[in-house]
Design a protein around this motif. Structure first.
Motif, PDB file in Angstrom:
ATOM      1  N   SER A 195     -75.040  88.393 -32.912  1.00 13.25           N
ATOM      2  CA  SER A 195     -76.409  88.738 -32.601  1.00 13.25           C
ATOM      3  C   SER A 195     -76.580  89.013 -31.107  1.00 13.25           C
ATOM      4  O   SER A 195     -77.685  89.020 -30.586  1.00 13.25           O
ATOM      5  CB  SER A 195     -77.345  87.612 -33.018  1.00 13.25           C
ATOM      6  N   THR A 201     -85.679  94.294 -19.596  1.00 12.16           N
ATOM      7  CA  THR A 201     -86.362  94.270 -18.299  1.00 12.16           C
ATOM      8  C   THR A 201     -85.336  94.186 -17.173  1.00 12.16           C
ATOM      9  O   THR A 201     -85.639  94.526 -16.030  1.00 12.16           O
ATOM     10  CB  THR A 201     -87.310  93.074 -18.203  1.00 12.16           C
ATOM     11  N   ALA A 202     -84.146  93.718 -17.527  1.00 11.36           N
ATOM     12  CA  ALA A 202     -83.086  93.575 -16.534  1.00 11.36           C
ATOM     13  C   ALA A 202     -81.778  93.286 -17.253  1.00 11.36           C
ATOM     14  O   ALA A 202     -81.762  92.971 -18.455  1.00 11.36           O
ATOM     15  CB  ALA A 202     -83.403  92.429 -15.565  1.00 11.36           C
ATOM     16  N   GLN A 251     -78.004  91.176 -16.482  1.00 11.31           N
ATOM     17  CA  GLN A 251     -77.249  90.318 -15.579  1.00 11.31           C
ATOM     18  C   GLN A 251     -75.759  90.494 -15.817  1.00 11.31           C
ATOM     19  O   GLN A 251     -75.323  90.595 -16.963  1.00 11.31           O
ATOM     20  CB  GLN A 251     -77.638  88.850 -15.798  1.00 11.31           C
ATOM     21  N   PRO A 258     -81.397  88.949 -19.635  1.00 14.73           N
ATOM     22  CA  PRO A 258     -81.730  87.586 -19.205  1.00 14.73           C
ATOM     23  C   PRO A 258     -82.119  86.638 -20.316  1.00 14.73           C
ATOM     24  O   PRO A 258     -82.013  85.442 -20.174  1.00 14.73           O
ATOM     25  CB  PRO A 258     -82.907  87.793 -18.249  1.00 14.73           C
ATOM     26  N   GLY A 259     -82.611  87.160 -21.425  1.00 13.11           N
ATOM     27  CA  GLY A 259     -83.014  86.264 -22.501  1.00 13.11           C
ATOM     28  C   GLY A 259     -84.339  85.600 -22.245  1.00 13.11           C
ATOM     29  O   GLY A 259     -84.624  84.548 -22.797  1.00 13.11           O
ATOM     30  N   THR A 260     -85.178  86.188 -21.396  1.00 18.36           N
ATOM     31  CA  THR A 260     -86.515  85.625 -21.176  1.00 18.36           C
ATOM     32  C   THR A 260     -87.382  85.889 -22.404  1.00 18.36           C
ATOM     33  O   THR A 260     -87.040  86.692 -23.252  1.00 18.36           O
ATOM     34  CB  THR A 260     -87.169  86.259 -19.939  1.00 18.36           C
ATOM     35  N   SER A 270     -87.965  84.720 -25.477  1.00 15.09           N
ATOM     36  CA  SER A 270     -87.434  83.793 -26.476  1.00 15.09           C
ATOM     37  C   SER A 270     -86.368  82.881 -25.879  1.00 15.09           C
ATOM     38  O   SER A 270     -85.949  81.918 -26.494  1.00 15.09           O
ATOM     39  CB  SER A 270     -86.837  84.566 -27.643  1.00 15.09           C
ATOM     40  N   ASN A 271     -85.905  83.221 -24.673  1.00 17.72           N
ATOM     41  CA  ASN A 271     -84.875  82.423 -24.005  1.00 17.72           C
ATOM     42  C   ASN A 271     -83.581  82.326 -24.770  1.00 17.72           C
ATOM     43  O   ASN A 271     -82.805  81.423 -24.539  1.00 17.72           O
ATOM     44  CB  ASN A 271     -85.386  81.001 -23.722  1.00 17.72           C
ATOM     45  N   ARG A 272     -83.310  83.216 -25.684  1.00 20.39           N
ATOM     46  CA  ARG A 272     -82.054  83.188 -26.415  1.00 20.39           C
ATOM     47  C   ARG A 272     -81.032  84.028 -25.644  1.00 20.39           C
ATOM     48  O   ARG A 272     -80.870  85.208 -25.877  1.00 20.39           O
ATOM     49  CB  ARG A 272     -82.237  83.725 -27.825  1.00 20.39           C
ATOM     50  N   LEU A 273     -80.376  83.395 -24.730  1.00 17.14           N
ATOM     51  CA  LEU A 273     -79.370  84.063 -23.902  1.00 17.14           C
ATOM     52  C   LEU A 273     -78.059  84.116 -24.670  1.00 17.14           C
ATOM     53  O   LEU A 273     -77.438  83.085 -24.937  1.00 17.14           O
ATOM     54  CB  LEU A 273     -79.202  83.296 -22.597  1.00 17.14           C
ATOM     55  N   THR A 274     -77.635  85.325 -25.020  1.00 21.39           N
ATOM     56  CA  THR A 274     -76.392  85.474 -25.782  1.00 21.39           C
ATOM     57  C   THR A 274     -75.434  86.368 -25.021  1.00 21.39           C
ATOM     58  O   THR A 274     -75.851  87.190 -24.197  1.00 21.39           O
ATOM     59  CB  THR A 274     -76.665  86.064 -27.177  1.00 21.39           C
ATOM     60  N   PHE A 275     -74.141  86.199 -25.316  1.00 24.67           N
ATOM     61  CA  PHE A 275     -73.096  86.909 -24.591  1.00 24.67           C
ATOM     62  C   PHE A 275     -72.176  87.647 -25.559  1.00 24.67           C
ATOM     63  O   PHE A 275     -71.989  87.229 -26.703  1.00 24.67           O
ATOM     64  CB  PHE A 275     -72.244  85.922 -23.790  1.00 24.67           C
ATOM     65  N   GLY A 276     -71.573  88.715 -25.055  1.00 24.23           N
ATOM     66  CA  GLY A 276     -70.499  89.381 -25.773  1.00 24.23           C
ATOM     67  C   GLY A 276     -69.182  88.682 -25.503  1.00 24.23           C
ATOM     68  O   GLY A 276     -69.146  87.575 -24.961  1.00 24.23           O
ATOM     69  N   TYR A 314     -79.138  74.760 -22.717  1.00 24.01           N
ATOM     70  CA  TYR A 314     -78.365  75.410 -23.775  1.00 24.01           C
ATOM     71  C   TYR A 314     -77.049  74.660 -23.990  1.00 24.01           C
ATOM     72  O   TYR A 314     -76.499  74.063 -23.074  1.00 24.01           O
ATOM     73  CB  TYR A 314     -77.973  76.841 -23.365  1.00 24.01           C
ATOM     74  N   TYR A 365     -73.291  75.959 -25.575  1.00 19.65           N
ATOM     75  CA  TYR A 365     -72.451  77.035 -26.079  1.00 19.65           C
ATOM     76  C   TYR A 365     -71.063  76.470 -26.375  1.00 19.65           C
ATOM     77  O   TYR A 365     -70.645  75.482 -25.793  1.00 19.65           O
ATOM     78  CB  TYR A 365     -72.267  78.142 -25.033  1.00 19.65           C
ATOM     79  N   LEU A 391     -68.773  83.504 -25.635  1.00 19.02           N
ATOM     80  CA  LEU A 391     -69.654  82.333 -25.674  1.00 19.02           C
ATOM     81  C   LEU A 391     -70.585  82.439 -26.875  1.00 19.02           C
ATOM     82  O   LEU A 391     -71.288  83.433 -27.032  1.00 19.02           O
ATOM     83  CB  LEU A 391     -70.490  82.259 -24.391  1.00 19.02           C
ATOM     84  N   LEU A 430     -73.763  80.711 -28.945  1.00 24.35           N
ATOM     85  CA  LEU A 430     -74.900  79.813 -28.720  1.00 24.35           C
ATOM     86  C   LEU A 430     -75.058  78.845 -29.882  1.00 24.35           C
ATOM     87  O   LEU A 430     -75.238  79.260 -31.025  1.00 24.35           O
ATOM     88  CB  LEU A 430     -76.171  80.645 -28.538  1.00 24.35           C
ATOM     89  N   ILE A 481     -80.559  75.596 -28.374  1.00 28.39           N
ATOM     90  CA  ILE A 481     -81.387  75.730 -27.180  1.00 28.39           C
ATOM     91  C   ILE A 481     -82.398  74.586 -27.195  1.00 28.39           C
ATOM     92  O   ILE A 481     -82.902  74.218 -28.263  1.00 28.39           O
ATOM     93  CB  ILE A 481     -82.195  77.042 -27.179  1.00 28.39           C
ATOM     94  N   TYR A 491     -86.064  73.691 -25.295  1.00 30.38           N
ATOM     95  CA  TYR A 491     -87.102  74.234 -24.405  1.00 30.38           C
ATOM     96  C   TYR A 491     -87.747  73.135 -23.567  1.00 30.38           C
ATOM     97  O   TYR A 491     -88.437  73.423 -22.583  1.00 30.38           O
ATOM     98  CB  TYR A 491     -88.152  74.957 -25.229  1.00 30.38           C
ATOM     99  N   ARG A 506     -81.927  76.299 -17.221  1.00 26.16           N
ATOM    100  CA  ARG A 506     -82.694  77.319 -16.510  1.00 26.16           C
ATOM    101  C   ARG A 506     -84.152  76.898 -16.465  1.00 26.16           C
ATOM    102  O   ARG A 506     -84.665  76.284 -17.400  1.00 26.16           O
ATOM    103  CB  ARG A 506     -82.579  78.656 -17.230  1.00 26.16           C
ATOM    104  N   ASN A 544     -86.001  86.595 -15.318  1.00 24.28           N
ATOM    105  CA  ASN A 544     -84.676  87.111 -14.978  1.00 24.28           C
ATOM    106  C   ASN A 544     -83.791  86.109 -14.239  1.00 24.28           C
ATOM    107  O   ASN A 544     -82.734  86.476 -13.745  1.00 24.28           O
ATOM    108  CB  ASN A 544     -84.774  88.392 -14.146  1.00 24.28           C
TER     109      ASN A 544
END
Lengths: 111, 114
Positions: free
Chosen positions: A1, A30-31, A33, A92-94, A96-102, B33, B35, B43, B45, B48, B50, B94, B100
Motif C-alpha cells: 500500500s 503536497t511534498a 521526502q 510525508p504521510g500527513t 492520516s499520518n500513514r507514512l509508508t515506504f517502498g 510508529y 515498522y 519498511l 508499517l 501507528i 496518535y 513525529r 511535512n
C-alpha cells in the motif's frame, strides 16, 4: 500500500562519479521526502521537496520533482564511501499520518 | 538532544515466548510508529499511535499488539513469538500537525526468534 516506490533495486558507480535514484508516486502529494538509511541505522531524512518546487539542493544532493509525471529523482554528485546506503522516497504521510515506504534503492561504490 | 531510543538493541527468543520491544522519545511527539524491515521488503508499517491509548493498525498488524500509556513510550508486544517474526524493528516519532516534518527513527531492535 506504499504511495511511492524507487525504480531501481540497486545502483553502483565508481567513487567520485554521480548517481541518480528515481522514484514514482501514485497520488497527488503536497511534498516528497527522500531518506537515507545507512547499515545498522534507522532512516534519516535528506531532502524535502514540496509540490510547488521543481528542484531542491542540499550540498552534493539535488532532488527534482515532476508532478505531471508523478516522479522524482535524487542525484548525488562526487560520490563518497559515506554515501553507501539504501535510499527511499516517501510522501510525508500527513493527514492520516500513514507514512509508508517502498523497498528502497541500495547504492554502493564499485571497488 | 532529540532522540528515539529503542531497547533492547538485540534480542534472541525461542518460538512461543513473549516479546516486549520498548521505544522512548523525549520530544513529546504525539505520533509514533512501529515498522519491521526484512531484506528485500523495505519498511513495513505495523502500528501507528496518535497519542496515549489512540492506536491504529498499519499494514501488517497480525501477530502484534501495542501499548501506549505515556506519550513518551510506545511498546510493541509479540505474544507467543513465531520464527517468521525474526526481523529488525524500527520505532519512529513525529509531532502531529507539523506539515511535512519527517519522523525521527530509532536505531532498531534486531529480533531473532529461534
Amino acid at each position: 500500500s506504499q504511495l511511492a516506490e524507487e525504480n531501481s533495486w540497486a545502483l553502483s558507480v565508481h567513487e567520485g562519479e554521480s548517481v541518480t535514484v528515481n522514484c514514482s508516486y501514485k497520488t497527488s502529494i503536497t511534498a516528497l521526502q527522500w531518506y537515507r538509511q545507512k547499515s545498522g541505522k534507522g532512516p534519516a531524512q535528506l531532502i524535502l521537496i514540496r509540490s510547488n518546487e521543481r528542484e531542491k539542493r542540499n550540498g552534493r544532493l539535488r532532488a527534482t520533482l515532476d508532478t505531471s509525471s508523478q516522479s522524482s529523482s535524487l542525484s548525488i554528485t562526487a560520490t563518497r564511501c559515506e554515501d553507501t546506503a539504501v535510499y527511499f522516497c516517501a510522501p510525508p504521510g500527513t493527514g492520516s499520518n500513514r507514512l509508508t515506504f517502498g523497498k528502497g534503492t541500495k547504492f554502493s561504490l564499485i571497488p | 538532544d532529540m532522540k528515539v531510543t529503542q531497547m533492547p538493541r538485540y534480542l534472541i527468543k525461542r518460538m512461543g515466548e513473549n516479546v516486549l520491544l520498548e521505544c522512548g522519545q523525549d520530544m513529546s511527539h504525539e505520533t509514533m510508529y512501529w515498522y519491521r524491515q526484512d531484506p528485500g521488503l523495505g519498511l513495513q508499517l505495523i502500528y501507528i499511535s496518535y497519542d496515549v491509548d489512540s492506536n491504529s493498525e498499519g499494514d501488517i498488524p497480525k501477530g502484534y499488539r501495542v501499548s501506549r500509556k505515556k506519550r513518551e513510550h510506545f511498546s510493541l508486544i509479540l505474544d507467543s513469538a513465531k520464527t517468521n517474526q525474526t526481523s529488525v524493528y524500527f520505532c519512529a516519532s513525529r509531532r502531529t500537525g507539523m506539515n511535512n516534518q519527517a519522523p525521527l527513527f530509532g536505531e532498531g531492535t534486531r529480533l531473532s526468534v529461534l
